[in-house]
Scaffold this active site. Structure first.
Site, PDB file in Angstrom:
ATOM      1  N   LYS A  34      42.524  54.824  43.233  1.00  0.00           N
ATOM      2  CA  LYS A  34      42.080  53.530  42.716  1.00  0.00           C
ATOM      3  C   LYS A  34      40.559  53.491  42.708  1.00  0.00           C
ATOM      4  O   LYS A  34      39.911  53.766  43.723  1.00  0.00           O
ATOM      5  CB  LYS A  34      42.608  52.381  43.578  1.00  0.00           C
ATOM      6  N   ASP A  61      40.744  49.348  38.892  1.00  0.00           N
ATOM      7  CA  ASP A  61      41.041  48.021  39.432  1.00  0.00           C
ATOM      8  C   ASP A  61      39.841  47.100  39.246  1.00  0.00           C
ATOM      9  O   ASP A  61      39.065  46.868  40.169  1.00  0.00           O
ATOM     10  CB  ASP A  61      41.389  48.178  40.920  1.00  0.00           C
ATOM     11  N   LYS A  63      40.278  43.924  37.555  1.00  0.00           N
ATOM     12  CA  LYS A  63      40.786  42.541  37.555  1.00  0.00           C
ATOM     13  C   LYS A  63      40.092  41.663  36.506  1.00  0.00           C
ATOM     14  O   LYS A  63      39.522  40.612  36.819  1.00  0.00           O
ATOM     15  CB  LYS A  63      40.628  41.908  38.938  1.00  0.00           C
ATOM     16  N   ASP A  66      38.708  36.592  31.661  1.00  0.00           N
ATOM     17  CA  ASP A  66      37.724  35.974  30.775  1.00  0.00           C
ATOM     18  C   ASP A  66      38.486  35.422  29.571  1.00  0.00           C
ATOM     19  O   ASP A  66      39.715  35.431  29.553  1.00  0.00           O
ATOM     20  CB  ASP A  66      36.663  37.005  30.352  1.00  0.00           C
ATOM     21  N   THR A 117      46.246  39.797  48.181  1.00  0.00           N
ATOM     22  CA  THR A 117      46.912  39.926  49.478  1.00  0.00           C
ATOM     23  C   THR A 117      46.042  39.434  50.627  1.00  0.00           C
ATOM     24  O   THR A 117      46.508  39.319  51.753  1.00  0.00           O
ATOM     25  CB  THR A 117      47.339  41.390  49.750  1.00  0.00           C
ATOM     26  N   ARG A 209      41.466  52.371  53.702  1.00  0.00           N
ATOM     27  CA  ARG A 209      40.819  52.765  54.949  1.00  0.00           C
ATOM     28  C   ARG A 209      41.666  53.625  55.882  1.00  0.00           C
ATOM     29  O   ARG A 209      41.117  54.525  56.529  1.00  0.00           O
ATOM     30  CB  ARG A 209      40.325  51.505  55.680  1.00  0.00           C
TER      31      ARG A 209
END
Length: 230
Positions: A34, A61, A63, A66, A117, A209
């Site tokens: 990603k 990614d 997002k 508009d 999330t 992570r």
């Protein structure tokens, strides 16, 4: 079940950090990664071209959210990068999502963010002034995403079953907020282990992570991949 790769979140600040991370893996081991806002804004489209040139799959990614025409034009640009999957915010509306699909074309998967999330139900009600439950909000967005002709949504693994029931079994559910058992949850509010996410029906999981900041990232990746496919 067929073996599926977890998506590794390359949440690094620079191009060089990405090169160093990818170099840890054997050349024949191709990842699904990603590329998010931080990295894309720091390194630009060239980071996508580089990762693709190494044979890896890319979920871009960004997002997008508009007016429909702007999103359509942006997706036309992104379609030239060879991404395997990208996304928009479902809150942009059905017309915006349809425009995004038209701009991107039919090759890459196009999914929509329902609720992040990191968002709790209390935050959603207070800040967004959405007074239904968090689960109802997510399912509503998923149904609108399906109506717009997109491939699926980004959602918490806790919402997968309800989303697939409200849409169809082929509707993609990509779930971030995945943590191995016993690991810190960081800024995520709604988390799940890889094996639990697989059992509940997630089609893709995103892990950052716990892999990228591990002492041995390759071993951490392989363990999560094994857990995901168990």
């Amino acid at each position: 079940m067929r073996e599926i790769r977890p998506i590794v979140a390359l949440d690094f600040p620079s191009f060089e950090d990405v090169k160093a991370f990818l170099a840890l893996f054997p050349e024949e081991e191709k990842l699904y990664v990603k590329i998010g806002m931080e990295l894309y804004y720091a390194a630009g489209p060239e980071i996508v071209r580089y990762v693709k040139s190494q044979g890896h799959s890319v979920f871009l990614d960004l997002k997008l959210h508009d007016i429909p025409n702007t999103v359509k034009s942006a997706m036309k640009v992104l379609s030239n990068l060879g991404v395997d999957m990208t996304n928009v915010h479902a809150a942009g509306g059905v017309e915006m999502m349809k425009a995004a699909r038209e701009g991107l074309g039919q090759g890459p998967k196009l999914i929509a963010v329902t609720q992040l999330t990191s968002t709790s139900e209390e935050q959603m009600k207070d800040f967004q002034n959405i007074q239904t439950s968090l689960a109802e909000s997510v399912v509503h967005y998923a149904k609108k995403t399906a109506e717009a002709g997109l491939d699926g949504v980004v959602c918490s693994a806790h919402e997968v079953e309800a989303i697939k029931s409200a849409t169809n079994s082929d509707f993609v559910c990509l779930t971030p907020g995945i943590r191995p058992a016993g690991s810190a949850i960081g800024d995520q509010k709604r988390v799940m282990t890889p094996s639990d996410a697989r059992q509940i029906g997630s089609d893709y999981i995103v892990v950052g992570r716990p892999i990228t900041q591990a002492e041995n990232p390759v071993e951490a990746y392989r363990q999560i991949k094994a857990d995901w496919n168990a």
